[in-house]
Scaffold this motif. Structure first.
Motif, PDB file in Angstrom:
ATOM      1  N   PHE B  83      44.633  44.944  49.481  1.00 18.81           N
ATOM      2  CA  PHE B  83      43.967  43.867  49.939  1.00 18.81           C
ATOM      3  C   PHE B  83      42.535  44.027  50.089  1.00 18.81           C
ATOM      4  CE2 PHE B  83      42.996  41.854  54.236  1.00 18.81           C
ATOM      5  CZ  PHE B  83      42.794  40.622  53.778  1.00 18.81           C
ATOM      6  N   ILE B  86      40.462  43.836  46.724  1.00 18.17           N
ATOM      7  CA  ILE B  86      40.276  42.572  46.015  1.00 18.17           C
ATOM      8  C   ILE B  86      39.329  41.927  47.054  1.00 18.17           C
ATOM      9  CG2 ILE B  86      41.177  40.645  45.457  1.00 18.17           C
ATOM     10  CD1 ILE B  86      43.859  42.215  44.753  1.00 18.17           C
ATOM     11  N   LEU B  87      39.480  41.862  48.413  1.00 12.39           N
ATOM     12  CA  LEU B  87      38.818  41.002  49.027  1.00 12.39           C
ATOM     13  C   LEU B  87      37.253  41.490  49.201  1.00 12.39           C
ATOM     14  CD1 LEU B  87      39.295  38.364  50.989  1.00 12.39           C
ATOM     15  CD2 LEU B  87      39.126  39.828  52.612  1.00 12.39           C
ATOM     16  N   ILE B  90      35.836  42.679  45.358  1.00  9.04           N
ATOM     17  CA  ILE B  90      35.630  41.918  44.382  1.00  9.04           C
ATOM     18  C   ILE B  90      35.052  40.717  44.971  1.00  9.04           C
ATOM     19  CG2 ILE B  90      36.626  40.434  42.604  1.00  9.04           C
ATOM     20  CD1 ILE B  90      36.590  43.143  41.732  1.00  9.04           C
ATOM     21  N   PHE B  91      35.766  39.833  46.003  1.00 12.71           N
ATOM     22  CA  PHE B  91      35.119  38.604  46.348  1.00 12.71           C
ATOM     23  C   PHE B  91      33.976  38.727  47.237  1.00 12.71           C
ATOM     24  CE2 PHE B  91      35.263  35.037  48.991  1.00 12.71           C
ATOM     25  CZ  PHE B  91      35.579  33.855  48.368  1.00 12.71           C
ATOM     26  N   VAL B  95      30.662  37.378  45.321  1.00 11.24           N
ATOM     27  CA  VAL B  95      30.359  36.103  46.016  1.00 11.24           C
ATOM     28  C   VAL B  95      28.985  36.342  47.004  1.00 11.24           C
ATOM     29  CG1 VAL B  95      30.963  34.152  47.206  1.00 11.24           C
ATOM     30  CG2 VAL B  95      32.456  35.514  45.661  1.00 11.24           C
ATOM     31  N   ASN B 290      29.954  34.674  38.764  1.00  9.82           N
ATOM     32  CA  ASN B 290      31.073  33.735  39.400  1.00  9.82           C
ATOM     33  C   ASN B 290      32.495  34.069  38.365  1.00  9.82           C
ATOM     34  OD1 ASN B 290      29.657  32.775  41.317  1.00  9.82           O
ATOM     35  ND2 ASN B 290      28.784  30.901  39.982  1.00  9.82           N
ATOM     36  N   VAL B 293      34.556  37.137  38.873  1.00 10.76           N
ATOM     37  CA  VAL B 293      35.463  37.193  40.194  1.00 10.76           C
ATOM     38  C   VAL B 293      36.984  37.008  39.750  1.00 10.76           C
ATOM     39  CG1 VAL B 293      35.893  36.011  42.208  1.00 10.76           C
ATOM     40  CG2 VAL B 293      33.675  36.519  41.811  1.00 10.76           C
ATOM     41  N   PRO B 294      37.433  35.832  39.154  1.00  7.61           N
ATOM     42  CA  PRO B 294      38.926  36.072  39.077  1.00  7.61           C
ATOM     43  C   PRO B 294      39.524  37.074  38.234  1.00  7.61           C
ATOM     44  CG  PRO B 294      37.761  34.019  38.007  1.00  7.61           C
ATOM     45  CD  PRO B 294      36.693  34.824  38.700  1.00  7.61           C
ATOM     46  N   ALA B 297      39.449  40.386  40.096  1.00  5.63           N
ATOM     47  CA  ALA B 297      40.693  40.229  41.165  1.00  5.63           C
ATOM     48  C   ALA B 297      41.948  40.635  40.492  1.00  5.63           C
ATOM     49  CB  ALA B 297      40.619  38.925  41.790  1.00  5.63           C
ATOM     50  N   ILE B 298      42.200  39.797  39.306  1.00  6.43           N
ATOM     51  CA  ILE B 298      43.445  40.057  38.609  1.00  6.43           C
ATOM     52  C   ILE B 298      43.604  41.466  38.096  1.00  6.43           C
ATOM     53  CG2 ILE B 298      44.851  39.320  36.527  1.00  6.43           C
ATOM     54  CD1 ILE B 298      43.606  36.510  37.115  1.00  6.43           C
ATOM     55  N   LEU B 301      43.963  43.833  40.870  1.00  6.56           N
ATOM     56  CA  LEU B 301      45.637  43.814  41.556  1.00  6.56           C
ATOM     57  C   LEU B 301      46.699  44.417  40.656  1.00  6.56           C
ATOM     58  CD1 LEU B 301      47.514  42.273  43.721  1.00  6.56           C
ATOM     59  CD2 LEU B 301      47.945  40.454  41.735  1.00  6.56           C
TER      60      LEU B 301
END
Lengths: 36, 633
Positions: B83, B86-87, B90-91, B95, B290, B293-294, B297-298, B301
């Motif tokens: 968790f 990722i948070l 990555i995020f 960001v 931007n 980011v996705p 995250a994938i 994970l």
């Protein structure tokens, strides 16, 4: 949940997936946004 | 060497993989010969190339082998680190920090993380000090990645640990020193994609082996009482439960270890990683960040989520399903197997060991605990052994992951957490997958190591020596490149020495946590203050770096028992105690980051409020007139 009784563990599962979904939504919204 | 004992299919797979990596590496290098080529390649590059390249650098053998092994020991409580990865990794990193770092880095013409901090605060001290911290401590983290790769080589290829370590180091040195610092994006992506597919395969295969997701988890929950007694005394409540939470009793030690060192130390420390922050400065535009980011995250994970889940579930596989068939080469009636070893303390358990040849190569490739000897009979697993008609033996070890990971180091046997994932892959998965996974992991280690050593070489050349000998930072001379390469070689040798002496005791995860925590405590307040505030002053940044570094190293040397006993200073000062706070439960397992980072943050704020802010024109250059970091045209 998922066969795991301790909520502190399956919550970590859920939050990991939720933060991945958050990243996917963020990427989708800002895909064409962003000087080069 | 790798081809020994493998079939035509496996050999073909290995050769095809090596050829693909070699071709892509050459292609990447050729296509970045000129600035124009670089930019065209950049414009054509899909955003997932950057994201997976970042992910392949972020995730290495340290995460998969080291922390996967810790999950095998302590269970699914490590999912909190997934968790955080990722948070935060990555995020929040992409960001909130990525765009500002990129813009300010370009505005200040910074090429390294210490140079970024030094120019933001107009301070040579900041740049030199940050460069020195990286040069001195990056080898600790690099050693973690090296050990992770070496453990996998040892298990898959069945060679001696020291031979594997030296061989791996030589390959890394060739790769890093003689080119390979640029143009590895293509190979990163190939390796990243193979890692992704490999990890998904590993997860599906594992759940299929243990009867599915829900039944597998229930069966794993039911074997909670099989946990090693030493772990139960620390609060281990099974592999699907968090350790016991509380304060003031040693039965809460495990909770503090998992949460403070594993989850927070690594989870927050990623924000101040020099080799990752530099990546933001090399990105072409904010749009790429931007889009990364996705994908990132994938990828994360799939990497760490799978590694930690499989690490925990491996206990069920080893205990209930593992069957080892081979020729019994030797039996050790009583071996003192090391459970824990520090400079002055060594705890062993007497065990009867079986040494088998399972691959038909005429030599020992698997060692199992048959049973505990004497008092240890009650706490060690008892293997079920049956002799087959052809003279070979069939063994059900009935072990947990920790008691299954028996390895030999300098003529001593020990339980080695860092061997859990390599042994699991070798035992549970098809042989061809083990070899492909080995190559993938080595590639993952290589992509991380190359950026670690690149950062290390740049630090010593540009940030430390270059500040006193300006010729070294002049791009028209070659002496800077030479110094960077010498610095890189010194770093590799240091990492190899640490890797040789530090094996055992989940060192991969510990060394990673040390470096991440030290970077967070030393750099994070100055980095965040420099990015987000105009009022953070040079004095505030310098004071916070000094306080963060001193508090971290003091805590590691005198309080944090696991590292303090390894360093040995605290025993000499206290006459044999493992920590200055050894008589106060839980304090010796609280990670330095929980103490040093708040102190460092507080220092940065207080000193900045008491000292004169930077020149307005300098701040305008950093942030632009509107208060937002923007590129100076």
């Amino acid at each position: 949940m998922f066969g795991i009784e301790d909520p502190c563990v399956w919550m970590a599962y859920l939050l990991s997936v939720a933060s991945t979904i958050l990243c996917i939504i963020y990427g989708a919204i800002n895909w064409n946004r962003g000087d080069t | 060497m790798i081809a020994q004992g493998v079939g035509l299919l496996e050999g073909g797979l290995v050769i095809a993989y090596m050829a693909a990596v070699g071709y892509l590496g050459w292609l990447g290098y050729r296509r970045t010969r000129t600035t124009t080529d670089y930019l065209i390649a950049g414009r054509r590059t899909h955003p997932f190339v950057m994201a997976i390249s970042y992910g392949a650098t972020f995730i290495s053998t340290s995460a998969i082998v080291g922390f996967g092994g810790v999950a095998g020991m302590f269970g699914m409580s490590l999912l909190w680190l997934v968790f955080m990865n990722i948070l935060v990794g990555i995020f929040i990193a992409f960001v909130f920090l990525g765009g500002r770092t990129r813009r300010m880095g370009h505005a200040l013409d910074a090429h390294t993380f210490p140079e970024f901090l030094g120019r933001r605060y107009e301070s040579r001290f900041v740049q030199v000090a940050a460069g020195l911290v990286i040069f001195l401590f990056m080898p600790v983290y690099a050693a973690a990645v090296l050990i992770g790769g070496t453990e996998f080589i040892v298990t898959q290829v069945n060679v001696d640990y020291s031979v594997a370590l030296v061989g791996f180091c030589v390959i890394v040195a060739m790769y890093v020193v003689f080119g390979g610092l640029k143009g590895v994006m293509y190979t990163d992506v190939l390796q990243g994609l193979i890692m992704f597919v490999g990890m998904v395969f590993l997860l599906v295969w594992t759940y299929a082996k243990v009867g599915g997701v829900i039944d597998g988890h229930r069966d794993l929950t039911a074997m909670a009482d099989q946990a090693f007694p030493g772990f139960q005394a620390m609060g281990h409540g099974g592999w699907t439960a968090m350790p016991q939470f509380g304060w003031g009793d040693s039965k809460y030690d495990l909770w503090w270890l998992v949460v403070s060192t594993i989850t927070l130390g690594v989870g927050i420390g990623v924000l101040a990683q020099p080799q990752l922050a530099v990546r933001f400065m090399t990105v072409r535009s904010g749009r790429e960040l931007n889009r990364a980011v996705p994908v990132g995250a994938i990828f994360i994970l799939a990497m760490v989520g799978v590694a930690y889940t499989v690490g925990a579930i491996s206990n069920l596989y080893f205990h209930r399903y593992e069957k080892v068939i081979g020729r019994l080469v030797e039996v050790t009636e009583v071996a003192e197997v090391v459970v824990r070893k520090d400079r002055s303390v060594e705890k062993t358990i007497p065990c009867k060991l079986l040494h088998l040849d399972t691959r038909g190569e005429g030599r020992i490739d698997t060692t199992l605990v048959a049973e505990g000897v004497g008092k240890a009979a009650g706490i060690m697993p008892r293997a079920e052994i049956r002799t087959l008609d052809d003279g070979r033996v069939e063994v059900y070890p009935r072990a947990t992951s920790f008691t299954r990971a028996v390895v030999k180091q300098n003529d001593r046997w020990m339980f080695n957490t860092d061997s859990i994932i390599p042994i699991y892959v070798a035992s549970c998965l098809p042989r061809w997958f083990g070899l492909v996974f080995l190559l993938t992991l080595l590639a993952a280690a290589m992509s991380t190591l190359s950026s670690q050593f690149h950062t290390l070489g740049a630090s010593i050349c540009r940030d430390v020596l270059g500040q006193f000998v300006p010729r070294l930072t002049d791009r028209s001379t070659s002496s800077g490149v030479l110094v960077a390469r010498i610095g890189t070689v010194v770093g590799i040798v240091l990492a190899m020495i640490i890797g040789y002496y530090a094996r055992g005791g989940y060192i991969v995860a510990r060394a990673t946590a040390i470096f991440f925590g030290l970077c967070a405590s030393s750099f994070l307040p100055a980095y965040l203050g420099g990015l987000f505030t105009r009022w953070m002053t040079r004095a505030g940044a310098i004071a916070s770096m000094i306080v963060g570094f001193v508090a971290s190293t003091f805590w590691l040397t005198f309080i944090f028992a696991k590292e303090a006993t390894a360093l040995g200073v605290v025993q000499q000062v206290t006459g044999g105690k493992t920590s200055l706070l050894a008589d106060h439960p839980n304090w010796p397992v609280v990670d330095p980051i929980l103490v040093a980072l708040p102190l460092s943050l507080l220092t940065a704020v207080v000193v900045s409020l008491m000292t004169r802010p930077a020149r307005p024109e300098h701040l305008d250059r950093c942030f632009g007139a509107g208060g937002k970091a923007s590129k100076q045209e």
